[in-house]
Design an enzyme around this catalytic site. Structure first.
Site, PDB file in Angstrom:
ATOM      1  N   GLY A 235     -64.988 115.964   4.783  1.00  0.00           N
ATOM      2  CA  GLY A 235     -64.857 115.406   6.056  1.00  0.00           C
ATOM      3  C   GLY A 235     -65.094 113.655   6.146  1.00  0.00           C
ATOM      4  O   GLY A 235     -64.306 113.318   6.648  1.00  0.00           O
ATOM      5  N   PHE A 236     -66.204 113.709   5.780  1.00  0.00           N
ATOM      6  CA  PHE A 236     -66.544 112.017   5.325  1.00  0.00           C
ATOM      7  C   PHE A 236     -66.614 111.368   6.824  1.00  0.00           C
ATOM      8  O   PHE A 236     -66.754 110.018   6.919  1.00  0.00           O
ATOM      9  CB  PHE A 236     -65.486 111.296   4.433  1.00  0.00           C
ATOM     10  CG  PHE A 236     -65.419 111.826   3.160  1.00  0.00           C
ATOM     11  CD1 PHE A 236     -66.554 111.994   2.318  1.00  0.00           C
ATOM     12  CD2 PHE A 236     -64.165 112.376   2.725  1.00  0.00           C
ATOM     13  CE1 PHE A 236     -66.295 112.458   0.989  1.00  0.00           C
ATOM     14  CE2 PHE A 236     -63.977 113.006   1.624  1.00  0.00           C
ATOM     15  CZ  PHE A 236     -65.209 113.281   0.720  1.00  0.00           C
ATOM     16  N   ILE A 462     -69.978 121.492   4.676  1.00  0.00           N
ATOM     17  CA  ILE A 462     -68.780 120.871   4.242  1.00  0.00           C
ATOM     18  C   ILE A 462     -68.463 120.589   2.865  1.00  0.00           C
ATOM     19  O   ILE A 462     -67.493 119.852   2.646  1.00  0.00           O
ATOM     20  CB  ILE A 462     -68.336 119.435   5.279  1.00  0.00           C
ATOM     21  CG1 ILE A 462     -69.507 118.197   4.846  1.00  0.00           C
ATOM     22  CG2 ILE A 462     -68.765 119.773   6.843  1.00  0.00           C
ATOM     23  CD1 ILE A 462     -69.280 117.086   5.475  1.00  0.00           C
ATOM     24  N   THR A 464     -71.111 120.144   0.923  1.00  0.00           N
ATOM     25  CA  THR A 464     -72.000 119.416   0.341  1.00  0.00           C
ATOM     26  C   THR A 464     -73.274 120.226  -0.512  1.00  0.00           C
ATOM     27  O   THR A 464     -74.040 119.818  -1.354  1.00  0.00           O
ATOM     28  CB  THR A 464     -72.725 118.690   1.233  1.00  0.00           C
ATOM     29  OG1 THR A 464     -73.180 119.714   2.440  1.00  0.00           O
ATOM     30  CG2 THR A 464     -71.883 117.572   1.839  1.00  0.00           C
ATOM     31  N   ILE A 586     -85.915 115.580  -2.685  1.00  0.00           N
ATOM     32  CA  ILE A 586     -84.670 116.077  -3.087  1.00  0.00           C
ATOM     33  C   ILE A 586     -84.844 117.549  -3.232  1.00  0.00           C
ATOM     34  O   ILE A 586     -85.453 118.403  -3.903  1.00  0.00           O
ATOM     35  CB  ILE A 586     -84.200 115.601  -4.336  1.00  0.00           C
ATOM     36  CG1 ILE A 586     -83.915 114.110  -4.295  1.00  0.00           C
ATOM     37  CG2 ILE A 586     -82.779 116.180  -4.755  1.00  0.00           C
ATOM     38  CD1 ILE A 586     -83.347 113.256  -3.406  1.00  0.00           C
ATOM     39  N   GLN A 595     -73.625 114.637  -4.708  1.00  0.00           N
ATOM     40  CA  GLN A 595     -73.435 113.931  -3.420  1.00  0.00           C
ATOM     41  C   GLN A 595     -73.472 112.323  -3.895  1.00  0.00           C
ATOM     42  O   GLN A 595     -72.815 111.504  -3.408  1.00  0.00           O
ATOM     43  CB  GLN A 595     -74.522 114.235  -2.600  1.00  0.00           C
ATOM     44  CG  GLN A 595     -74.190 115.443  -1.662  1.00  0.00           C
ATOM     45  CD  GLN A 595     -72.873 115.287  -0.776  1.00  0.00           C
ATOM     46  OE1 GLN A 595     -72.753 114.504  -0.030  1.00  0.00           O
ATOM     47  NE2 GLN A 595     -71.867 116.272  -1.354  1.00  0.00           N
ATOM     48  N   GLY A 659     -82.214 112.466   3.414  1.00  0.00           N
ATOM     49  CA  GLY A 659     -80.738 112.394   3.398  1.00  0.00           C
ATOM     50  C   GLY A 659     -79.818 111.653   2.387  1.00  0.00           C
ATOM     51  O   GLY A 659     -80.514 110.548   1.693  1.00  0.00           O
ATOM     52  N   GLY A 661     -76.182 111.873   1.590  1.00  0.00           N
ATOM     53  CA  GLY A 661     -74.776 112.127   1.590  1.00  0.00           C
ATOM     54  C   GLY A 661     -74.138 110.730   1.774  1.00  0.00           C
ATOM     55  O   GLY A 661     -72.888 110.831   1.344  1.00  0.00           O
ATOM     56  N   GLU A 662     -74.807 109.649   2.017  1.00  0.00           N
ATOM     57  CA  GLU A 662     -74.022 108.809   2.432  1.00  0.00           C
ATOM     58  C   GLU A 662     -74.484 107.381   1.604  1.00  0.00           C
ATOM     59  O   GLU A 662     -73.565 106.525   1.129  1.00  0.00           O
ATOM     60  CB  GLU A 662     -74.098 108.091   3.869  1.00  0.00           C
ATOM     61  CG  GLU A 662     -73.151 108.984   4.588  1.00  0.00           C
ATOM     62  CD  GLU A 662     -73.254 108.911   6.185  1.00  0.00           C
ATOM     63  OE1 GLU A 662     -72.546 108.626   6.940  1.00  0.00           O
ATOM     64  OE2 GLU A 662     -74.066 109.810   6.538  1.00  0.00           O
TER      65      GLU A 662
END
Ligand code: MOS
Length: 698
Positions: A235-236, A462, A464, A586, A595, A659, A661-662
């Site tokens: 999705g991003f 999604i 991940t 982690i 990721q 986190g 993901g980004e």
């Protein structure tokens, strides 16, 4: 501290629990759910850049084979106003941008719907669109606040006066183009009405928001709406909130009284699911000759739509990165005839850190201080704008360990002097950062007499590995083997939880899973350790979220890149990249590594390839597919080596995660640009770094 991806403490490693289902085709995505008498809806999009729809040849279309309905604002059902132009489909004649949905064709087959949709006659009153972001645009304004709830401006001291007084000055403007989200699975929805209930299979990052929005739009009780998001192909950010497609599916299904499927094409994604705003950013850094910053000034100009505001938080990261007594940051917007920009992997941090970390490299050149040392010298003890304590901040460790892993020591700073055959060779680096968010979530945990544990939470995986991460959090808390635990996610019938976005999924859901598992152990103990019938507990984390102390919570990282630039063609390659991160606990090394590599790949893609080109003549974008909008492919990616620090942070939240993901995409583009400068002596301040910009090198 050790840098390793092998066996840090508190880190598990586990393959995706649904991996076999995915590779064997058993895992079902939103479009793939079977439904009886299903019909297909195809969106018709505006062919003009701005104006109003005057009419649609409904009768002509209805005469075509298989056509069940043709909807446009002249005949579409009214939806409740939820203040979101993106889901208010077919509610107004206004065409705010080229590519907006202006009609919908519903037919018995997908082919019939598509054929009629692409030949439908729509008449417009049109005017010339204004789609190009310029610094001197007359509609420039100051938004009230920006995405993520950040303030529009920040001012500490007098950044401009201090800059003027500094012996070393960097004053540069950087630009980034529109960039588009292209998850592997384009957006799709299957909507089924029955007995007054609505079931939607949707490709979404968060089913709860889809349920809320649909229930309001269509005036149906929340409890009568079920949204299933079992498997989602990425999705991003583009699937972070409900968008036109799912609303059209539900509207069409109600209209024709049959289940309806909508699948957006790759082409539709350029207009209908958000994109990263282009930016024009001016950065001024004032420093002493030893590189110590005295003044930081970062101004970002971005675009938004005429019908709705989205203000990307492009300078938010600058507020936490480096110490300096005088500071100023600001966001400004221009309203254009464009689709509303939206979330795309690390919105804000990604364009902002390209500019800041490029400027830091320019400061390293200006002062002669090594780029790694420059960042270490300016590392603050507390949050430089709020004064708050960091829950943990290990940027310096990332810089040091990343530099070691890359082999940075002894680098000759002289640009444009290393050559291997046709290639000019250089190295560059940049810092990464991403804030740690968490939202309240609820979770149910149960144990059966056979010793099997069951975890239920409406998390969304999604792609991940969220299911697997929740499995490991549960198994770790329960002290059992993961094979004894079943995790159910992706369904609004399960306990409510927030979206897979803002890199907060694992943290938000993990906090609830951990709490549920702890309480389940308590309940089992209270039962004397005997489980002769199912024991179950239900929890939420509202109290834990509300009790969070005022801390500055961020993950950090450092990225290193080797660039090679062809002396004749200017072609840029990045054969080697190293990323070192400090992102708290982690949970699953295997998927975390993916990721981080994925983020860095997307950052490389941003640096060298991705560019949405506004169509100044007709509106929208000139590129509408992946042959004209380039993304990095396997052949573009060399060796990406990621590692992380075993960062133990007991203050950041109840499970110690930050986190991942980004953060991988943040800073990558600057590291590439800085390496290109080191290779060639050419400073490209305008992404992407295409070969026309590196100029004559030979
Ligand atoms: Mo991400 S852009 O927060 O889904």
């Amino acid at each position: 501290m050790t840098a390793t991806t092998d066996a840090p403490t508190r880190t598990g490693t586990h393959p995706r629990v649904e991996g076999l289902d995915k590779v064997t085709g058993r895992a079902r995505y939103a479009y793939e759910y079977a439904a009886d008498e299903v019909a297909y809806a195809w969106p018709v999009t505006a062919s003009v850049g701005a104006g109003e729809v005057r009419g649609v040849d409904v009768d002509g279309a209805l005469a075509q084979p298989g056509v069940l309905a043709v909807l446009w604002h002249g005949n579409a059902p009214s939806l409740a106003d939820v203040g979101d132009s993106k889901v208010a489909v077919l509610q107004s004649p206004v065409v705010a941008f080229r590519g907006q949905v202006v009609a919908l064709v519903v037919a018995s087959t997908s082919e019939q719907a598509r054929e009629v949709a692409t030949t439908l006659t729509v008449t417009y009153d049109s005017r010339e669109p204004d789609v190009v972001l310029r610094a001197d645009h007359p509609t420039l304004y100051r938004p009230e606040s920006v995405n993520g709830g950040y303030s529009t401006d920040s001012v500490i001291g007098d950044a401009v006066a201090e800059f003027d007084a500094c012996p070393v000055q960097v004053d540069a403007t950087y630009t980034t183009p529109p960039e588009h989200n292209h998850p592997m699975e384009p957006h799709a929805s299957t909507a089924v009405w029955g007995d007054g209930r609505l079931t939607v299979y949707d490709s979404s990052q968060g089913g709860n928001a889809v349920r809320s929005t649909l229930s309001t739009l269509f005036g149906i009780d929340r409890e009568l709406v079920r949204v299933v998001t079992s498997h989602v192909g990425g999705g991003f950010g583009s699937k972070g909130m409900p968008r036109a497609g799912v609303v059209l599916a539900v509207m069409a299904a109600r209209q024709v009284d049959r289940p309806v499927k909508v699948a957006l094409t790759r082409q539709h994604l350029f207009d209908l699911v958000g994109y990263r705003t282009p930016t024009i950013q001016r950065v001024r850094l004032g420093a002493d000759p030893d590189g110590r910053l005295r003044s930081i000034d970062h101004q970002a100009l971005e675009q938004t739509a005429t019908v709705e505001e989205f203000a990307e938080q492009s300078v938010a990261a600058t507020r936490v990165m480096y110490a300096a007594a005088h500071r100023r940051t600001a966001h400004r917007l221009v309203r254009l005839d464009v689709a509303v920009p939206s979330w795309m992997r690390a919105p804000g941090e990604t364009p902002g850190m390209y500019a800041l970390e490029s400027a830091m490299d320019e400061l390293a050149v200006a002062t002669g201080v090594d780029p790694v040392e420059l960042r270490i010298r300016n590392d603050p003890d507390v949050d430089p704008e709020t004064g708050a304590r960091f829950s943990s901040r290990n940027l310096v460790a990332c810089l040091t360990l990343g530099a070691q892993r890359f082999g940075w020591a002894g680098r000759d700073p002289e640009p444009g002097v290393r050559r291997e055959g046709r290639w000019l060779v250089g190295t560059g680096m940049a810092s990464s950062t991403y804030p740690t968010y968490a939202t309240a979530a609820s979770c149910r945990a149960g144990v059966d007499p056979d010793g099997g544990y069951d975890i239920a939470i409406n998390a969304t995986d999604i792609g991940t590995g969220a299911r697997t991460a929740m499995l490991l959090v549960a198994a770790d808390t329960l002290g059992v083997d993961p094979s004894q635990v079943r995790v159910r996610v992706g369904d609004t019938d399960l306990p409510q939880a927030g979206l897979a976005g803002g890199s907060m999924g694992t943290t938000s859901w993990g906090m609830a899973v951990e709490k549920a598992c702890r309480e389940l152990l308590e309940a089992v103990r209270a039962a004397g350790g005997v489980v002769d019938e199912r024991i179950e507990v239900a929890v939420d984390t509202k109290a834990e979220i509300a009790a969070q102390a005022e801390l500055s919570r961020h993950a950090f990282g450092a990225q290193f890149v080797e660039a090679r630039v062809d002396i004749d063609t200017g072609e840029v390659r990045a054969p080697r990249m190293v990323g070192m991160f400090a992102a708290g606990r982690i949970v699953n090394a295997r998927t975390a590594r993916s990721q981080l590599i994925g983020g860095m790949t997307m950052g490389l893609s941003m640096a060298l390839h991705e560019e949405g080109v506004p169509d100044a003549a007709f509106g929208g974008f000139t590129n509408h597919d992946l042959s004209t909008y380039h993304v990095a492919t396997v052949a573009d990616v060399g060796d990406i080596d990621v590692g992380w620090i075993d960062e133990v942070d007991d203050d950041v939240n109840t499970i110690g995660t930050k986190g991942i993901g980004e953060i991988g995409i943040v800073g990558t583009a600057a590291a590439v640009a800085n390496a290109v400068y080191h290779a060639t002596g050419v400073r490209v301040r305008d992404l992407p770094i295409t070969l026309d910009k590196t100029g004559q090198l030979a």
